[in-house]
Write an enzyme that holds these catalytic residues in place. Structure first.
Site, PDB file in Angstrom:
ATOM      1  N   LYS A 136      -3.358  12.869  -2.436  1.00  0.00           N
ATOM      2  CA  LYS A 136      -1.835  12.480  -1.404  1.00  0.00           C
ATOM      3  C   LYS A 136      -1.045  12.378  -2.365  1.00  0.00           C
ATOM      4  CE  LYS A 136      -4.358   9.271   2.303  1.00  0.00           C
ATOM      5  NZ  LYS A 136      -4.097   8.601   2.794  1.00  0.00           N
TER       6      LYS A 136
ATOM      7  N   GLN B  91       0.946   5.863   1.308  1.00  0.00           N
ATOM      8  CA  GLN B  91       1.187   7.574   2.157  1.00  0.00           C
ATOM      9  C   GLN B  91       3.103   7.257   1.657  1.00  0.00           C
ATOM     10  OE1 GLN B  91       0.551   9.881   4.466  1.00  0.00           O
ATOM     11  NE2 GLN B  91      -0.392   8.109   4.642  1.00  0.00           N
TER      12      GLN B  91
ATOM     13  N   ASP C 168       0.580  -1.185   0.034  1.00  0.00           N
ATOM     14  CA  ASP C 168      -0.534   0.384   0.124  1.00  0.00           C
ATOM     15  C   ASP C 168       1.370   0.703  -0.237  1.00  0.00           C
ATOM     16  OD1 ASP C 168      -1.656   2.276   1.004  1.00  0.00           O
ATOM     17  OD2 ASP C 168      -1.824   1.836   2.619  1.00  0.00           O
TER      18      ASP C 168
ATOM     19  N   CYS D  83      -7.246   5.709  11.151  1.00  0.00           N
ATOM     20  CA  CYS D  83      -7.558   4.732  10.603  1.00  0.00           C
ATOM     21  C   CYS D  83      -7.011   3.259  10.900  1.00  0.00           C
ATOM     22  CB  CYS D  83      -8.105   4.964   9.081  1.00  0.00           C
ATOM     23  SG  CYS D  83      -9.377   5.824   8.686  1.00  0.00           S
TER      24      CYS D  83
HETATM   25  C1  LIG Z   1      -4.731   7.853   2.951  1.00  0.00           C
HETATM   26  C2  LIG Z   1      -4.279   5.499   2.819  1.00  0.00           C
HETATM   27  C3  LIG Z   1      -5.250   4.100   2.231  1.00  0.00           C
HETATM   28  C4  LIG Z   1      -6.715   4.557   1.837  1.00  0.00           C
HETATM   29  O1  LIG Z   1      -6.846   5.864   1.179  1.00  0.00           O
HETATM   30  P1  LIG Z   1      -7.894   6.516  -0.004  1.00  0.00           P
HETATM   31  O2  LIG Z   1      -7.775   7.314  -0.658  1.00  0.00           O
HETATM   32  O3  LIG Z   1      -8.929   6.719   0.893  1.00  0.00           O
HETATM   33  O4  LIG Z   1      -9.155   4.556  -0.625  1.00  0.00           O
HETATM   34  C5  LIG Z   1      -4.531   3.800   2.241  1.00  0.00           C
HETATM   35  N1  LIG Z   1      -3.445   3.466   3.561  1.00  0.00           N
HETATM   36  C6  LIG Z   1      -2.756   4.587   3.915  1.00  0.00           C
HETATM   37  C7  LIG Z   1      -1.378   3.656   4.137  1.00  0.00           C
HETATM   38  C8  LIG Z   1      -3.459   5.202   4.267  1.00  0.00           C
HETATM   39  O5  LIG Z   1      -2.454   6.864   4.414  1.00  0.00           O
END
Ligand SMILES: *Cc1c(COP(=O)(O)O)cnc(C)c1O
Length: 404
Positions: A224, A201, A198, A362
């Site tokens: 982001k 970030q 993922d 989250c």
């Molecule tokens: C923001 C974020 C997400 C979720 O991204 P979305 O744009 O809300 O789908 C997942 N993982 C990390 C590490 C994040 O910072």
């Protein structure tokens, strides 16, 4: 020289006031602000060539299709992806992960193990729990330590021929930790497991190279990295994307449809059912151009300076504790003040024009690990300044005077 004052001129929102004070925007890990260069691209799309893509013979449709596919190439080049059709345009990281986890429904079974890191965002936990419920596969957690680093010794011991998938964030949104993803990927591959990283970030802070990482899946959200919301990328290796079934059915993802049988389109369209976020995709490409024009080395160096400064200044406050002190981290400072609830601090900071995040970010399992309800999180971007950090520190001191 990194000219932050000049960069700030690109962001109209940074001129506004909140509650009569100049906005100090320190919630960049939740979403970044949008530079005029990207706003212009969005306006230009709707003002000049708004049309549906891939289907039309008319000029507007072709212009929109060209721009959209050019954005895919920009994304491909930015992440050093071998083939353009390995870039799947999605609505963001959450959509990307759900696409993969759904696809694995037919590829994992009872007895298989999936490894998840202890510091994941909910969007990299819940879809996999749902996959485990559907299939009977087991989810196991790679533990973390008090600094907010993964316990890699344990990870290596957990890997076995039962491991089918490993997922982990490149950088933790709650703690800022930069995870050792190359080591994670290489070790998983030795036992034949696939890896999803993922990158939501990480994308704002560094440029990840898909081919040198040799990762199987990588996810990004445009919002982001100075792009709009509702658009992002799933990178998948061709061989994996070939194995996964389509996620959604509809227009655009088919080769041929009859009521007896439908055949699917080739990559990437197999995973891009329906009308996509066309304007968003094009603006995603523009955001990548914008960030590259500043340069990721310059961004990382400057943000690291901000991180050091903020950490030092905040730690001067009595009773302040920082969560996430990994040796390798990006410009996120998660903290609490002894005896105060993060929400109360956040509310007072807002009255002073300072935007921070409060809560579990989250990532509830991280908060459970530290046995806290949440933190105050200040996350810095390349357009933030040391003066803004001074305003934050004064704001926290003011909140303490009022609340303690
Ligand atoms: C923001 C974020 C997400 C979720 O991204 P979305 O744009 O809300 O789908 C997942 N993982 C990390 C590490 C994040 O910072």
């Amino acid at each position: 020289m990194f000219d932050v004052q000049n960069i700030r001129k690109d962001f109209p929102i940074l001129n506004r006031e909140v509650n009569g004070k100049p906005l100090v925007y320190l919630d960049n890990a939740a979403t970044s602000q949008t530079p005029q260069q990207v706003i212009d691209v969005i306006v230009d799309y709707y003002a000049n060539y708004n049309a549906n893509i891939h289907r039309g013979v008319h000029t507007l449709s072709q212009e929109a299709t060209d721009k959209y596919e050019q954005a895919r190439i920009k994304i491909q080049e930015h992440f050093n992806i071998k083939k353009a059709h390995e870039v799947i345009m999605t609505s963001g990281t959450t959509h990307s992960i759900n696409l993969v986890s759904n696809g694995f429904s037919s590829l994992v079974k009872e007895g298989d193990e999936l490894l998840v890191s202890a510091m994941e965002h909910h969007s990299n936990i819940v879809p996999w729990q749902m996959l485990c419920e559907r299939t009977g596969a087991e989810l196991k957690v790679i533990p973390m330590n008090a600094q907010g680093e993964l316990v890699m010794e344990d990870y290596h011991k957990m890997l076995s021929e039962k491991t089918k998938l490993v997922f982990c964030n490149h950088i933790s949104n709650a703690l800022g930790t930069i995870n050792p993803i190359q080591e994670i990927i290489d070790a998983a591959h030795k036992v034949g497991a696939a890896v999803l990283i993922d990158g939501a970030q990480a994308a704002p802070h560094l440029k990840a190279d898909m081919q040198s990482l040799d990762v199987d899946f990588y996810t990004v959200s445009a919002h982001k990295i100075c792009g709009p919301t509702g658009v992002g990328m799933l990178y998948g290796k061709e061989e994996w994307l070939g194995k996964l079934p389509p996620y959604q059915g509809g227009g655009e993802m088919i080769a041929e449809v009859t009521f007896e049988k439908t055949t699917y389109a080739d990559l990437p369209h197999k995973f891009e059912a329906g009308t996509p976020n066309i304007c968003g995709g094009i603006a995603f490409g523009a955001a990548i151009d914008y960030m590259n024009a500043i340069g990721f080395d310059a961004i990382a160096a400057y943000e690291n300076e901000l991180l050091k400064y903020a950490t030092n200044e905040l730690l001067k406050i009595d009773g302040l504790k920082i969560y996430g002190t990994a040796e390798k981290k990006t410009s996120v400072v998660s903290f609490n003040i002894k005896g105060l609830h993060p929400y109360d601090i956040g509310s007072i900071l807002d009255k002073l024009g300072i935007a921070v995040r409060t809560g579990h970010h989250c990532a509830q399992p991280i908060m459970d690990y530290y046995k806290i309800p949440g933190t105050v999180r200040a996350s810095f971007a390349f357009y933030n300044t040391k003066e803004e950090i001074d305003v934050l520190v004064k704001g926290v001191e003011r909140a303490m005077k009022m609340l303690l």
